[in-house]
Design a protein around this motif. Structure first.
Motif, PDB file in Angstrom:
ATOM      1  N   LEU A 190       0.613  32.215 -11.859  1.00  0.00           N
ATOM      2  CA  LEU A 190       1.571  33.013 -11.088  1.00  0.00           C
ATOM      3  C   LEU A 190       1.465  32.601  -9.625  1.00  0.00           C
ATOM      4  CD1 LEU A 190       0.589  36.438 -12.711  1.00  0.00           C
ATOM      5  CD2 LEU A 190       2.672  35.127 -13.204  1.00  0.00           C
ATOM      6  N   PHE A 191       2.520  32.006  -9.087  1.00  0.00           N
ATOM      7  CA  PHE A 191       2.501  31.518  -7.706  1.00  0.00           C
ATOM      8  C   PHE A 191       3.273  32.456  -6.784  1.00  0.00           C
ATOM      9  CE2 PHE A 191       0.939  27.071  -7.190  1.00  0.00           C
ATOM     10  CZ  PHE A 191       0.544  26.825  -8.504  1.00  0.00           C
ATOM     11  N   SER A 192       2.636  32.844  -5.682  1.00  0.00           N
ATOM     12  CA  SER A 192       3.345  33.609  -4.663  1.00  0.00           C
ATOM     13  C   SER A 192       2.679  33.379  -3.314  1.00  0.00           C
ATOM     14  CB  SER A 192       3.353  35.097  -5.018  1.00  0.00           C
ATOM     15  OG  SER A 192       4.247  35.759  -4.158  1.00  0.00           O
TER      16      SER A 192
ATOM     17  N   ILE B 254       3.276  25.723  -0.887  1.00  0.00           N
ATOM     18  CA  ILE B 254       2.110  25.767  -1.779  1.00  0.00           C
ATOM     19  C   ILE B 254       2.562  25.547  -3.233  1.00  0.00           C
ATOM     20  CG2 ILE B 254       0.202  27.218  -2.623  1.00  0.00           C
ATOM     21  CD1 ILE B 254      -0.166  26.368   0.276  1.00  0.00           C
ATOM     22  N   SER B 255       3.681  26.149  -3.594  1.00  0.00           N
ATOM     23  CA  SER B 255       4.204  25.940  -4.951  1.00  0.00           C
ATOM     24  C   SER B 255       4.473  24.461  -5.192  1.00  0.00           C
ATOM     25  CB  SER B 255       5.489  26.747  -5.159  1.00  0.00           C
ATOM     26  OG  SER B 255       5.195  28.120  -5.162  1.00  0.00           O
TER      27      SER B 255
ATOM     28  N   THR C  30       8.373  31.879  -5.437  1.00  0.00           N
ATOM     29  CA  THR C  30       8.986  31.384  -4.194  1.00  0.00           C
ATOM     30  C   THR C  30      10.380  30.819  -4.505  1.00  0.00           C
ATOM     31  OG1 THR C  30       8.342  29.048  -4.292  1.00  0.00           O
ATOM     32  CG2 THR C  30       6.653  30.619  -3.560  1.00  0.00           C
ATOM     33  N   SER C  31      11.065  30.402  -3.442  1.00  0.00           N
ATOM     34  CA  SER C  31      12.410  29.851  -3.659  1.00  0.00           C
ATOM     35  C   SER C  31      12.390  28.364  -3.973  1.00  0.00           C
ATOM     36  CB  SER C  31      13.270  30.116  -2.422  1.00  0.00           C
ATOM     37  OG  SER C  31      12.732  29.442  -1.307  1.00  0.00           O
ATOM     38  N   ALA C  32      11.186  27.768  -4.090  1.00  0.00           N
ATOM     39  CA  ALA C  32      11.067  26.311  -4.200  1.00  0.00           C
ATOM     40  C   ALA C  32      11.875  25.698  -5.349  1.00  0.00           C
ATOM     41  CB  ALA C  32       9.589  25.925  -4.338  1.00  0.00           C
ATOM     42  N   TYR C  33      11.858  26.342  -6.515  1.00  0.00           N
ATOM     43  CA  TYR C  33      12.481  25.724  -7.701  1.00  0.00           C
ATOM     44  C   TYR C  33      13.640  26.521  -8.273  1.00  0.00           C
ATOM     45  CZ  TYR C  33       8.365  22.753  -7.536  1.00  0.00           C
ATOM     46  OH  TYR C  33       7.411  21.863  -7.130  1.00  0.00           O
TER      47      TYR C  33
ATOM     48  N   SER D  37      -6.433  31.167  -3.392  1.00  0.00           N
ATOM     49  CA  SER D  37      -5.836  31.428  -2.070  1.00  0.00           C
ATOM     50  C   SER D  37      -6.010  30.203  -1.192  1.00  0.00           C
ATOM     51  CB  SER D  37      -6.525  32.628  -1.421  1.00  0.00           C
ATOM     52  OG  SER D  37      -7.831  32.242  -1.007  1.00  0.00           O
ATOM     53  N   SER D  38      -5.664  30.358   0.062  1.00  0.00           N
ATOM     54  CA  SER D  38      -5.950  29.316   1.049  1.00  0.00           C
ATOM     55  C   SER D  38      -7.456  29.310   1.332  1.00  0.00           C
ATOM     56  CB  SER D  38      -5.183  29.622   2.342  1.00  0.00           C
ATOM     57  OG  SER D  38      -5.673  30.837   2.883  1.00  0.00           O
TER      58      SER D  38
END
Lengths: 346, 346
Positions: free
Chosen positions: A71-73, A78-79, A97-100, A38-39
């Motif tokens: 698993l990134f969310s 952050i991703s 996420t929508s990053a990629y 996490s952060s």
């Protein structure tokens, strides 16, 4: 002996991360070790995972050492911050996420629709947008059988897609209105946008910020991601995305035009009854149709209200509902991990 | 001397009747006398109207003696029970129920769209369904300029269209959920139907009961009434009607196809800016778009989110919002009365 995996969850305290951990506990996925990241702010919290205490740690570049699946969310930034580290350490990154998503090098996968795309991964796999996932999962069987020329969708989206702060705002604002107290919208429709509006007892036709063509990013995600997942750039897709005061469970009013004449509602229902991950709930005589409160907490995509357009013999309308945090996010990510194992890719 | 009129309101204690009385107080409509009528149960209650106390009386056949205009909003069965009496006593009946809407002898009128139809009345005039009124009021200027070939609408409808009991249920159920208490749905989606579902924090794709073609009556009202009001049986119309947890204010995601090439969004915006009863709220750069909480209590129809379809150059999407108890019901009925006077019909 079955191979087992070291799985990391980045964003472990978020709305989707929490669901991912819950699902990993419940499913039979072969886990050797779990890292909950996490952060810095949330680090130090403790969770019990499969009977053992796990301390949430701050995500750092070396957090991915030995990780097989990450698993990134935790948001697109952050991703992007950790993608290289995760992949460099040999992890397969499944990014919620929508990053990629629209990166041509990155497979965008709904396992019921395009599991084959996983074979081309180069370290990163993208999980589509929640509203896209449930729609393509429901439409894929129809498309395979009859072709799909056109989709027009209007969404009824839950606030949990905007995270825990959005859920809090809906609940405290609803209570304030019921109690006749003042309130100041601060999160919805889009936390980072300039203006905020009441979401309790309201409907807001804005999800994510606006793009240059006056569609929102959410709407363009539905358009572009649907074409990428279904591998059909020529398919006609249009979306209107609307936030409504629901905690969990996205609903969609979907109009489609198939590529063939003489398709019947009965044929479509028969296909959806057999479709993996889809539950047909469609009997007007007994008021059987899907709704968000009933779908929340379930992994499947629910479809009902299927009927022929009154004018276009190739046109059909339907109502598609799913839990946006599960099939729309956490569960689809876990399914991607399962499919990687099943296909022997990892 | 201006002529003035004896106006009766039937259903004076209902959600719409209450709004009718409020509007009659506020507008400059020339009233000589007002009769407030209700069921026996509500009779005897007192209201102040334009400074004078008025006792609500039970509606009876002779209640319409001397009445010039009878505004009905007490359910279709009450309209049918008293229509002959009202007309026999020389009153013009403006009926807000669905009882006479599709009767070929009865004009179905939205004053911004087809005021000329009032001239053919034979004693009864029907006020269209709430969701239809706001849609045709917004689309008529576009249709006049460019023709209208097709409409596909998905609605986001407030509970107040189902009356005061529905508002109560939404509020008490919302409170129960926020407080973690049990609740038993008893009104929504349709009071008289067999099953009832949670409406708080949910979306229900059923308004009114189902018809034989698996569309609901509400959906078929939108289809049939739109064609009747716009006097175009060939127009293609399809609707999906959905109840959401909003007290007042219907929203609609509307897709249209016009009859001409090269129509621009700018042209449509320009038309709507000038259209009577319509307010354009459309500026993505400043997050300006209509929403129910903002439209509630206002008489106009609000339109925003206008954009061209991504595939069909004749296709456009938009978001139409209005207070379903005002323009969708009470206000449109008063406007009909005003139009009768202005056109010298009464």
């Amino acid at each position: 002996m079955t191979k087992s995996y070291h799985v990391a969850v980045v964003g472990a305290t978020g709305a989707v991360g929490t669901q991912m951990i819950q699902l990993l506990e419940d499913v039979t996925f072969p886990i050797k070790e779990v890292s909950l990241l996490s952060s810095a702010r949330s680090a130090g919290k403790k969770l019990t995972f499969r009977g053992e205490e796990v301390v949430i740690k701050e995500a750092k570049p070396d957090s991915f050492k030995g990780v097989d699946i990450a698993l990134f969310s935790a948001g697109g930034s952050i991703s992007k911050q950790f993608a290289k580290d995760a992949v460099a350490h040999g992890a397969v990154m499944i990014d919620n996420t929508s990053a990629y998503r629209m990166d041509p090098e990155v497979p965008l996968v709904v396992p019921e629709v395009n599991p084959h795309a996983l074979r081309d991964h180069k370290g990163i796999i993208a999980n589509p947008n929640c509203s896209t996932i449930q729609m393509v999962a429901a439409l894929q069987p129809i498309r395979e059988a009859f072709g799909l020329d056109r989709i027009i969708v209007s969404t009824y989206q839950a606030v949990s897609g905007s995270g825990i702060q959005a859920i809090d705002e809906l609940q405290t604002q609803s209570q304030a209105i019921l109690s006749g107290e003042d309130f100041a919208p601060a999160v919805m429709p889009v936390k980072g946008d300039k203006r905020h509006f009441q979401i309790a007892f309201n409907a807001l036709p804005q999800i994510d910020v606006f793009t240059d063509n006056d569609y929102t990013y959410e709407e363009m995600k539905m358009v572009n991601e649907t074409k990428k997942i279904m591998e059909d750039e020529a398919m006609k897709v249009a979306a209107t995305c609307v936030r409504i005061p629901v905690v969990s469970g996205h609903s969609e009013s979907v109009y489609i035009e198939v590529d063939q004449d003489n398709v019947t509602v009965a044929q479509i229902k028969e296909l959806l009854e057999k479709a993996p991950g889809v539950v047909l709930q469609d009997d007007p005589a007994t008021q059987l149709y899907p709704h968000a409160a009933d779908a929340a907490g379930k992994k499947e995509v629910f479809v009902g209200r299927i009927r022929r357009d009154l004018d276009n013999p190739r046109g059909f309308h339907m109502w598609i509902v799913s839990d946006n945090l599960l099939k729309g996010a956490a569960w689809n990510s876990i399914q991607i991990a399962e499919s990687l194992v099943e296909q022997g890719i990892i």
